[in-house]
Design a protein around this motif. Structure first.
Motif: not given
Length: 151
Positions: A77-102
């Protein structure tokens, strides 16, 4: 080019959710433990990376139906990064593999032996069969190495 291919074992059963709206879609999330070849930690154990994977729609349905903790799978698949602010107000960065095949990386017999359970006992071949499920022939233990056409 953003392309990734991984082989690893599922750390737990896939987490399944369904999208809202006109056309509901299955979303499967799971984590793969991917060994780092040749690298060992201080205790001489093999080290691994834990990669978050996301499968949508039919791929999500497939993961929901067939994938279980401990199974070895091959994904791309492809790597997708992102971020969000958690309930404590801290920015959290994410990295996921969005799958095409498995797909399964082990034979049905191997997965059944380890409790994967996607092959029924009736579908397993016996030792007297000429070939096992992975396409290789059984070679009896009493065969001389000299008689084989390879080393």
């Amino acid at each position: 080019m953003n392309r990734v291919i991984l082989m690893g074992r599922l750390t737990r059963d896939p987490e399944i959710r369904y999208s809202q709206g006109e056309r509901s879609m299955t979303i499967a999330k799971y984590t793969l433990a991917v060994d780092r070849r040749g690298r060992r930690n201080q205790d001489n154990d093999q080290s691994a990376d834990f990669i978050n994977c996301v499968a949508y729609d039919r791929a999500g349905e497939f993961a929901e139906k067939y994938f279980r903790q401990g199974m070895r799978v091959l994904v791309s698949g492809r790597i997708q990064t992102g971020s969000y602010v958690n309930k404590d107000g801290q920015k959290v960065y994410t990295t996921d593999v969005i799958l095409d095949d498995q797909e399964f990386a082990d034979s049905k017999n191997t997965a059944s032996d380890m409790g994967g359970g996607y092959a029924s006992d009736s579908s397993r071949r016996t030792a007297s069969d000429s070939a096992i499920g992975d396409g290789f022939m059984n070679i009896p233990d009493d065969v001389e190495d000299d008689s084989l056409p390879f080393n």
